[in-house]
Design an enzyme around this catalytic site. Sequence first.
Site, PDB file in Angstrom:
ATOM      1  N   GLY A 195       2.793   2.079  10.881  1.00  0.00           N
ATOM      2  CA  GLY A 195       3.801   3.137  10.782  1.00  0.00           C
ATOM      3  C   GLY A 195       4.522   3.441  12.085  1.00  0.00           C
ATOM      4  O   GLY A 195       5.206   4.455  12.195  1.00  0.00           O
ATOM      5  N   ASN A 253       0.871  -1.178   0.000  1.00  0.00           N
ATOM      6  CA  ASN A 253       0.000   0.000   0.000  1.00  0.00           C
ATOM      7  C   ASN A 253       0.904   1.222   0.000  1.00  0.00           C
ATOM      8  O   ASN A 253       1.513   1.545   1.017  1.00  0.00           O
ATOM      9  CB  ASN A 253      -0.888  -0.038   1.254  1.00  0.00           C
ATOM     10  CG  ASN A 253      -1.723   1.220   1.414  1.00  0.00           C
ATOM     11  OD1 ASN A 253      -1.759   2.070   0.526  1.00  0.00           O
ATOM     12  ND2 ASN A 253      -2.406   1.339   2.549  1.00  0.00           N
ATOM     13  N   GLU A 304      -5.243  -5.024  10.463  1.00  0.00           N
ATOM     14  CA  GLU A 304      -4.216  -4.004  10.682  1.00  0.00           C
ATOM     15  C   GLU A 304      -4.512  -3.262  11.984  1.00  0.00           C
ATOM     16  O   GLU A 304      -5.335  -2.335  11.998  1.00  0.00           O
ATOM     17  CB  GLU A 304      -4.208  -2.987   9.532  1.00  0.00           C
ATOM     18  CG  GLU A 304      -3.885  -3.575   8.182  1.00  0.00           C
ATOM     19  CD  GLU A 304      -3.312  -2.531   7.241  1.00  0.00           C
ATOM     20  OE1 GLU A 304      -2.196  -2.744   6.749  1.00  0.00           O
ATOM     21  OE2 GLU A 304      -3.961  -1.495   7.019  1.00  0.00           O
ATOM     22  N   SER A 310       3.593  -2.332  10.298  1.00  0.00           N
ATOM     23  CA  SER A 310       5.041  -2.436  10.570  1.00  0.00           C
ATOM     24  C   SER A 310       5.642  -3.769  10.157  1.00  0.00           C
ATOM     25  O   SER A 310       6.531  -4.299  10.834  1.00  0.00           O
ATOM     26  CB  SER A 310       5.322  -2.137  12.053  1.00  0.00           C
ATOM     27  OG  SER A 310       4.955  -0.799  12.347  1.00  0.00           O
ATOM     28  N   HIS A 330      -9.476   1.048   4.954  1.00  0.00           N
ATOM     29  CA  HIS A 330      -8.213   1.233   5.682  1.00  0.00           C
ATOM     30  C   HIS A 330      -8.468   2.168   6.870  1.00  0.00           C
ATOM     31  O   HIS A 330      -9.257   3.108   6.766  1.00  0.00           O
ATOM     32  CB  HIS A 330      -7.158   1.822   4.746  1.00  0.00           C
ATOM     33  CG  HIS A 330      -5.785   1.779   5.338  1.00  0.00           C
ATOM     34  ND1 HIS A 330      -5.376   2.681   6.292  1.00  0.00           N
ATOM     35  CD2 HIS A 330      -4.753   0.924   5.146  1.00  0.00           C
ATOM     36  CE1 HIS A 330      -4.124   2.378   6.643  1.00  0.00           C
ATOM     37  NE2 HIS A 330      -3.726   1.325   5.967  1.00  0.00           N
ATOM     38  N   GLU A 352      -6.836   4.527   8.034  1.00  0.00           N
ATOM     39  CA  GLU A 352      -6.586   5.945   7.760  1.00  0.00           C
ATOM     40  C   GLU A 352      -7.803   6.583   7.106  1.00  0.00           C
ATOM     41  O   GLU A 352      -8.103   7.760   7.326  1.00  0.00           O
ATOM     42  CB  GLU A 352      -5.323   6.095   6.894  1.00  0.00           C
ATOM     43  CG  GLU A 352      -4.066   5.799   7.715  1.00  0.00           C
ATOM     44  CD  GLU A 352      -2.868   5.341   6.913  1.00  0.00           C
ATOM     45  OE1 GLU A 352      -2.896   5.435   5.667  1.00  0.00           O
ATOM     46  OE2 GLU A 352      -1.893   4.871   7.541  1.00  0.00           O
ATOM     47  N   LYS A 368       0.067   4.222  -0.194  1.00  0.00           N
ATOM     48  CA  LYS A 368      -0.573   5.400   0.420  1.00  0.00           C
ATOM     49  C   LYS A 368      -0.349   6.622  -0.496  1.00  0.00           C
ATOM     50  O   LYS A 368      -0.367   6.470  -1.709  1.00  0.00           O
ATOM     51  CB  LYS A 368      -0.066   5.597   1.852  1.00  0.00           C
ATOM     52  CG  LYS A 368      -0.213   4.297   2.669  1.00  0.00           C
ATOM     53  CD  LYS A 368       0.010   4.460   4.138  1.00  0.00           C
ATOM     54  CE  LYS A 368      -0.185   3.105   4.828  1.00  0.00           C
ATOM     55  NZ  LYS A 368      -0.057   3.163   6.272  1.00  0.00           N
TER      56      LYS A 368
HETATM   57  P1  13P Z   1       3.186   0.253   7.641  1.00  0.00           P
HETATM   58  O1  13P Z   1       3.654  -1.049   7.008  1.00  0.00           O
HETATM   59  O2  13P Z   1       3.924   1.454   7.152  1.00  0.00           O
HETATM   60  O3  13P Z   1       3.100   0.126   9.131  1.00  0.00           O
HETATM   61  O4  13P Z   1       1.671   0.471   7.131  1.00  0.00           O
HETATM   62  C1  13P Z   1       0.765  -0.568   7.207  1.00  0.00           C
HETATM   63  C2  13P Z   1      -0.449  -0.200   6.439  1.00  0.00           C
HETATM   64  O5  13P Z   1      -1.190   0.685   6.818  1.00  0.00           O
HETATM   65  C3  13P Z   1      -0.705  -0.926   5.178  1.00  0.00           C
HETATM   66  O6  13P Z   1      -1.987  -0.693   4.719  1.00  0.00           O
END
Ligand code: 13P
Length: 250
Positions: free
Chosen positions: A171, A11, A165, A210, A95, A97, A13
């Site tokens: 992150g 992803n 997740e 992560s 997601h 976010e 982002k």
């Molecule tokens: P990270 O791997 O940067 O922690 O992000 C995970 C994520 O949100 C994937 O959709």
Amino acid sequence: MNAPAPLIAGNWKMHGTDASLAEARAVGEGAWPDGVRVALCPPATLIERMARALAGSKVLVGGQDCHPEPQGAHTGDVSAEMLAEAGAQLVILGHSERRAAHGETDATVAAKVEAALRAGLEPIVCVGETLAEREGGQALDVVTRQVRLSLPDSVSTHPFTVAYEPVWAIGTGLTPSLADIEAVHRALRTALVDRFGETGARVAILYGGSVKPANAREILAVPEVGGALVGGASLKAADFLGIVAGASGA
Ligand code: 13P
């Protein structure tokens, strides 16, 4: 009962311009175990160019969100049909976010899943608890409720994937213990089998949050973990391929 083919999905982002296509091409030229599916989900603006750059490779391309409607007066939104036309085969939906920053509810996510299916896209439906929910002992309740309400009945006849997740692991460099990952994935599997029977047994349940080359192999070996949804470490082909190398084919 066939195990689902593992999926390692990146992803990106809100990262990625023309210059980043070199990383996508390098992923396309990489090698990985038979039976493992690999996908990259760039920003919508890059889907068409990435799909072209990866034509002839085995890497799937996906979107990161879609609007529930096929078209209309929705400034700034992109429909599932538009993603498919650009070359997407999958789409990440729900997601955390987007749930947090765009107020997406489980009902919103379910409507988007319907849209993805209508357009022939495979949805990757994300669930995950916040730190407060985990500390309050509610993680299993939260994720099983999210997966129940975010999946419409119609998914049962289409390919779909679920991603666990934990919000606090995204992150941050933090990950749950392997035992905690297993407990959540087992709870999600039970919820999926109760609802969809044999179909629910074959859905890949990804872990995300992560995931790095250094921890991928042990996370991917956890029972019921059917792949990974990778954020930051998917932006560099070497890191992403290091994660992919930790998966074993079904
Ligand atoms: P990270 O791997 O940067 O922690 O992000 C995970 C994520 O949100 C994937 O959709």
